[in-house]
Design an enzyme around this catalytic site. Structure first.
Site, mmCIF file in Angstrom:
data_model
loop_
_atom_site.group_PDB
_atom_site.id
_atom_site.type_symbol
_atom_site.label_atom_id
_atom_site.label_comp_id
_atom_site.label_asym_id
_atom_site.label_seq_id
_atom_site.Cartn_x
_atom_site.Cartn_y
_atom_site.Cartn_z
ATOM 1 C CG HIS A 132 -2.203 0.565 0.591
ATOM 2 N ND1 HIS A 132 -2.835 1.525 -0.172
ATOM 3 C CD2 HIS A 132 -3.216 1.424 2.106
ATOM 4 C CE1 HIS A 132 -4.038 2.109 -0.695
ATOM 5 N NE2 HIS A 132 -4.276 1.914 1.332
ATOM 6 N NE ARG A 133 5.832 -0.315 1.770
ATOM 7 C CZ ARG A 133 7.761 -0.616 1.935
ATOM 8 N NH1 ARG A 133 8.554 0.342 3.430
ATOM 9 N NH2 ARG A 133 7.499 -1.834 1.390
#
Length: 431
Positions: A400-401
């Site tokens: 999700h980064r």
């Protein structure tokens, strides 16, 4: 005269807690406000202080026991004139920016005080993790800080007096993991003696299992993962696959995994961020100009992931032949380490085994992996009535980064749409 020591009121709404560390023993002499035990509530880790100076005569609780506010936890014999004016209360420690100075009636300590050695000096800092049954010496603020970062406080070695853990120790632990330190070693904790409860058998880990364990621990520790689920209607493409295989040679048989490799490779061109790696140290996203797809293969020795290179430049027929050959070599342990390096995206297909869905772990430093489960016939509304359709569950896990939820959903939906259009499947190598 004997006096009961009860669990004081912690804060509004807290009615019970779990004992996570008893700091004294029967016969110990204690001072007013000295920590007697630690208790973890749903709001904080707090310490229960002594209401008097005197001697502990009985301990009525143990580690791991649930206790209620007001419950008797110990008994003691106060020295004359040393009892506190009122039963002490315990407050959960607020955030660091708003933490007030502690008072005798409001103590929040997360670990027993460090005891001097015989020579009066404090023991040296800890260089090991906290063994089972011991309380990690850290304040409530540090414990909360570790929880917010997803760090097990027991895995952090403290560098303060007597091994006390500071926020900086937690930061250094995280930096070590992010920099590529071996997470399995960093978070390893001593195991209890299982033989105390019955017979056990020890089996040495295979080298494949050791490597897998290290890689998965590293991936879990470094990539904040989100999993997106969807279903693809593969009714037509499955019919096409069976028709193709009816006249294909054994080594050229078409599998759903081969089709997925081609579809994923094509979709990665449209979503290059899912074909990347994150370099946090340099503050850069590495976008790879090649597409090499790893395919998880179940073998008697463990899970191996050979890589099909330049999958976007090959048709399904070529990929199917390569995959069949590679899978056979992998199961026969004839695959080389070089054949399992350089992957930019991974597919894990468990459809042949079963299951309705699972959450695959991103294979760091990749940023995404596609999980595939068994397809089933389902009634699907066609506008005027229901029709039986073969639908295959897909699970996309991503870092999700790097990948936002919307892009993850679009990527997975595009794969589903491609699987629903067998006429557009590229069978031969693109020119």
């Amino acid at each position: 005269m004997k006096q009961e020591i009860r669990v004081p009121e912690v804060s509004d709404g807290v009615v019970k807690g779990i004992v996570i560390g008893v700091s004294v023993a029967v016969g110990d002499r204690v001072e007013v406000d000295q920590t007697l035990l630690e208790m973890e509530t749903d709001k904080a880790v707090v310490a229960v202080p002594s209401p008097f100076t005197g001697t502990i005569s009985a301990i009525l609780v143990e580690d791991g026991q649930e206790v209620d506010i007001g419950q008797v936890i110990m008994e003691g014999e106060p020295e004359d004139g040393t009892q506190a004016a009122a039963p002490p209360s315990v407050q959960a420690a607020p955030a660091a920016a708003e933490a007030p100075a502690p008072t005798p009636a409001a103590v929040a300590v997360a670990a027993p005080a460090t005891k001097p050695t015989a020579g009066g000096a404090l023991p040296p800092p800890r260089t090991r993790v906290t063994p089972p049954g011991e309380v990690a010496p850290a304040s409530p603020i540090v414990r909360r800080f570790a929880r917010e970062l997803g760090v097990d406080i027991h895995a952090v070695a403290g560098t303060g007096p007597g091994g006390r853990i500071s926020e900086q120790d937690v930061r250094e632990f995280v930096k070590g993991v992010m920099a590529g330190a071996t997470p399995t070693a960093a978070v390893s904790r001593p195991l209890p003696d299982f033989a105390k409860w019955g017979a056990v058998e020890r089996q040495p880990l295979s080298q494949v299992r050791k490597i897998t364990a290290e890689a998965m621990a590293y991936a879990w520790a470094t990539a904040p993962r989100v999993t997106q689920d969807d279903k693809a209607d593969i009714t037509e493409i499955e019919a096409y696959r069976k028709n193709f295989n009816a006249s294909a040679a054994p080594e050229a048989k078409l599998t759903m995994t081969a089709i997925l490799v081609r579809v994923v490779a094509e979709t990665l061109r449209e979503f290059p961020q899912l074909n990347s790696s994150l370099d946090l140290a340099a503050g850069e996203l590495i976008l790879k100009q090649y597409i090499h797809i790893g395919v998880a293969v179940d073998t008697p020795g463990g899970l191996l992931v050979p890589v099909l290179r330049d999958a976007d430049k090959k048709g399904v027929a070529t990929l199917a032949s390569e995959l069949n050959t590679t899978a056979a070599k992998t199961r026969e342990r004839r695959i080389s380490p070089a054949d399992m390096e350089g992957g930019t995206f991974t597919i894990s297909n468990l459809g042949g085994i079963g299951g309705t869905g699972f959450t695959p772990i991103v294979y760091a430093p990749q940023v995404a992996i596609l999980g595939v489960s068994r397809a089933e016939m389902e009634p699907v509304w066609q506008g005027t009535d229901f029709a039986p359709r073969l639908r295959m569950p897909l699970s996309l896990s991503y870092d999700h980064r790097v990948v936002d939820g919307a892009d993850g959903a679009r990527f997975l939906r595009r794969i589903c749409e491609a699987l629903e259009q067998p006429d557009e499947l590229v069978m031969e190598d693109p020119s």
